[in-house]
Design a protein around this motif. Structure first.
Motif, PDB file in Angstrom:
ATOM      1  N   VAL A   1       0.838  -1.201   0.000  1.00 53.94           N
ATOM      2  CA  VAL A   1       0.000   0.000   0.000  1.00 53.94           C
ATOM      3  C   VAL A   1       0.873   1.250   0.000  1.00 53.94           C
ATOM      4  O   VAL A   1       0.607   2.213  -0.729  1.00 53.94           O
ATOM      5  CB  VAL A   1      -0.964  -0.005   1.213  1.00 53.94           C
ATOM      6  CG1 VAL A   1      -1.647   1.338   1.381  1.00 53.94           C
ATOM      7  CG2 VAL A   1      -1.992  -1.115   1.055  1.00 53.94           C
ATOM      8  N   SER A   2       1.924   1.241   0.785  1.00 52.48           N
ATOM      9  CA  SER A   2       2.835   2.384   0.855  1.00 52.48           C
ATOM     10  C   SER A   2       3.502   2.641  -0.491  1.00 52.48           C
ATOM     11  O   SER A   2       3.577   3.792  -0.945  1.00 52.48           O
ATOM     12  CB  SER A   2       3.887   2.135   1.935  1.00 52.48           C
ATOM     13  OG  SER A   2       4.831   3.170   1.963  1.00 52.48           O
ATOM     14  N   ARG A   3       3.989   1.567  -1.135  1.00 51.24           N
ATOM     15  CA  ARG A   3       4.606   1.727  -2.455  1.00 51.24           C
ATOM     16  C   ARG A   3       3.590   2.219  -3.480  1.00 51.24           C
ATOM     17  O   ARG A   3       3.906   3.055  -4.329  1.00 51.24           O
ATOM     18  CB  ARG A   3       5.225   0.416  -2.914  1.00 51.24           C
ATOM     19  CG  ARG A   3       6.545   0.103  -2.226  1.00 51.24           C
ATOM     20  CD  ARG A   3       7.243  -1.088  -2.883  1.00 51.24           C
ATOM     21  NE  ARG A   3       6.428  -2.297  -2.908  1.00 51.24           N
ATOM     22  CZ  ARG A   3       6.322  -3.162  -1.907  1.00 51.24           C
ATOM     23  NH1 ARG A   3       6.983  -2.956  -0.784  1.00 51.24           N
ATOM     24  NH2 ARG A   3       5.565  -4.231  -2.025  1.00 51.24           N
TER      25      ARG A   3
ATOM     26  N   GLY B   1       1.635   6.599  -6.904  1.00 50.85           N
ATOM     27  CA  GLY B   1       0.516   7.469  -7.269  1.00 50.85           C
ATOM     28  C   GLY B   1       0.882   8.926  -7.138  1.00 50.85           C
ATOM     29  O   GLY B   1       0.511   9.761  -7.966  1.00 50.85           O
ATOM     30  N   ASP B   2       1.621   9.279  -6.092  1.00 49.43           N
ATOM     31  CA  ASP B   2       2.063  10.659  -5.901  1.00 49.43           C
ATOM     32  C   ASP B   2       3.043  11.062  -6.994  1.00 49.43           C
ATOM     33  O   ASP B   2       3.008  12.180  -7.498  1.00 49.43           O
ATOM     34  CB  ASP B   2       2.727  10.835  -4.527  1.00 49.43           C
ATOM     35  CG  ASP B   2       1.725  10.790  -3.379  1.00 49.43           C
ATOM     36  OD1 ASP B   2       0.509  10.917  -3.653  1.00 49.43           O
ATOM     37  OD2 ASP B   2       2.163  10.618  -2.224  1.00 49.43           O
ATOM     38  N   ALA B   3       3.930  10.147  -7.399  1.00 51.86           N
ATOM     39  CA  ALA B   3       4.934  10.455  -8.424  1.00 51.86           C
ATOM     40  C   ALA B   3       4.281  10.635  -9.786  1.00 51.86           C
ATOM     41  O   ALA B   3       4.685  11.501 -10.571  1.00 51.86           O
ATOM     42  CB  ALA B   3       5.982   9.353  -8.484  1.00 51.86           C
ATOM     43  N   SER B   4       3.268   9.855 -10.115  1.00 50.39           N
ATOM     44  CA  SER B   4       2.633   9.952 -11.427  1.00 50.39           C
ATOM     45  C   SER B   4       1.700  11.151 -11.532  1.00 50.39           C
ATOM     46  O   SER B   4       1.413  11.616 -12.619  1.00 50.39           O
ATOM     47  CB  SER B   4       1.862   8.667 -11.741  1.00 50.39           C
ATOM     48  OG  SER B   4       0.776   8.530 -10.840  1.00 50.39           O
ATOM     49  N   SER B   5       1.245  11.705 -10.422  1.00 49.85           N
ATOM     50  CA  SER B   5       0.347  12.856 -10.468  1.00 49.85           C
ATOM     51  C   SER B   5       1.103  14.173 -10.501  1.00 49.85           C
ATOM     52  O   SER B   5       0.498  15.231 -10.562  1.00 49.85           O
ATOM     53  CB  SER B   5      -0.606  12.836  -9.267  1.00 49.85           C
ATOM     54  OG  SER B   5       0.122  13.029  -8.067  1.00 49.85           O
TER      55      SER B   5
ATOM     56  N   PRO C   1       5.107  16.358  -5.484  1.00 52.24           N
ATOM     57  CA  PRO C   1       6.343  15.870  -4.870  1.00 52.24           C
ATOM     58  C   PRO C   1       6.037  14.791  -3.840  1.00 52.24           C
ATOM     59  O   PRO C   1       5.055  14.871  -3.105  1.00 52.24           O
ATOM     60  CB  PRO C   1       6.953  17.113  -4.222  1.00 52.24           C
ATOM     61  CG  PRO C   1       5.845  18.095  -4.118  1.00 52.24           C
ATOM     62  CD  PRO C   1       4.834  17.748  -5.173  1.00 52.24           C
ATOM     63  N   ALA C   2       6.871  13.775  -3.825  1.00 50.62           N
ATOM     64  CA  ALA C   2       6.675  12.676  -2.872  1.00 50.62           C
ATOM     65  C   ALA C   2       6.971  13.152  -1.457  1.00 50.62           C
ATOM     66  O   ALA C   2       7.854  13.986  -1.245  1.00 50.62           O
ATOM     67  CB  ALA C   2       7.588  11.508  -3.235  1.00 50.62           C
ATOM     68  N   ARG C   3       6.212  12.628  -0.531  1.00 52.08           N
ATOM     69  CA  ARG C   3       6.434  12.969   0.872  1.00 52.08           C
ATOM     70  C   ARG C   3       7.687  12.275   1.374  1.00 52.08           C
ATOM     71  O   ARG C   3       7.963  11.144   1.015  1.00 52.08           O
ATOM     72  CB  ARG C   3       5.251  12.501   1.731  1.00 52.08           C
ATOM     73  CG  ARG C   3       3.984  13.181   1.379  1.00 52.08           C
ATOM     74  CD  ARG C   3       2.922  12.685   2.329  1.00 52.08           C
ATOM     75  NE  ARG C   3       1.635  12.805   1.671  1.00 52.08           N
ATOM     76  CZ  ARG C   3       0.564  12.158   2.032  1.00 52.08           C
ATOM     77  NH1 ARG C   3       0.602  11.328   3.027  1.00 52.08           N
ATOM     78  NH2 ARG C   3      -0.566  12.335   1.394  1.00 52.08           N
ATOM     79  N   GLU C   4       8.415  12.992   2.229  1.00 51.43           N
ATOM     80  CA  GLU C   4       9.597  12.375   2.829  1.00 51.43           C
ATOM     81  C   GLU C   4       9.174  11.463   3.954  1.00 51.43           C
ATOM     82  O   GLU C   4       8.318  11.825   4.753  1.00 51.43           O
ATOM     83  CB  GLU C   4      10.546  13.448   3.371  1.00 51.43           C
ATOM     84  CG  GLU C   4      11.297  14.173   2.299  1.00 51.43           C
ATOM     85  CD  GLU C   4      12.367  15.055   2.908  1.00 51.43           C
ATOM     86  OE1 GLU C   4      12.905  14.692   3.972  1.00 51.43           O
ATOM     87  OE2 GLU C   4      12.651  16.091   2.314  1.00 51.43           O
TER      88      GLU C   4
END
Length: 91
Positions: free
Chosen positions: A71-73, A78-82, A85-88
């Motif tokens: 789920v995390s991956r 999903g964040d990268a394709s939208s 910026p990805a959350r740290e």
């Protein structure tokens, strides 16, 4: 011998409990398996059942870890394709 079993068994107090008995009863309660109609009566059976309960808890924990990781991956992809910026995340 660890203690006297008050009220254990159908006839009331049955005698002294061993370390194996204590481990069996502790793991049974902590794993929330509970005491049903079918229970291990002899020391060897209690050791086998205790090992099985511990193994089941480990397998369950690994399954939860795999699911949470997937789920995390998926959320990171999903964040990268939208375009966001990805959350740290700290590990």
């Amino acid at each position: 011998m660890t203690g006297y079993g008050e009220g254990c068994g159908q006839g009331g107090a049955t005698g002294w409990l061993t370390h194996t008995d204590g481990l069996y009863f502790t793991v049974t309660v902590l794993s929330t398996v509970g005491f049903g109609d079918i229970t291990a009566k002899i020391q060897a059976a209690r050791l086998v059942v205790t090992g099985q309960m511990i193994a089941d808890l480990v397998i369950f924990a690994l399954a939860v870890k795999v699911i949470v990781g997937a789920v995390s991956r998926g959320r990171q992809q999903g964040d990268a394709s939208s375009g966001q910026p990805a959350r740290e995340t700290r590990r």
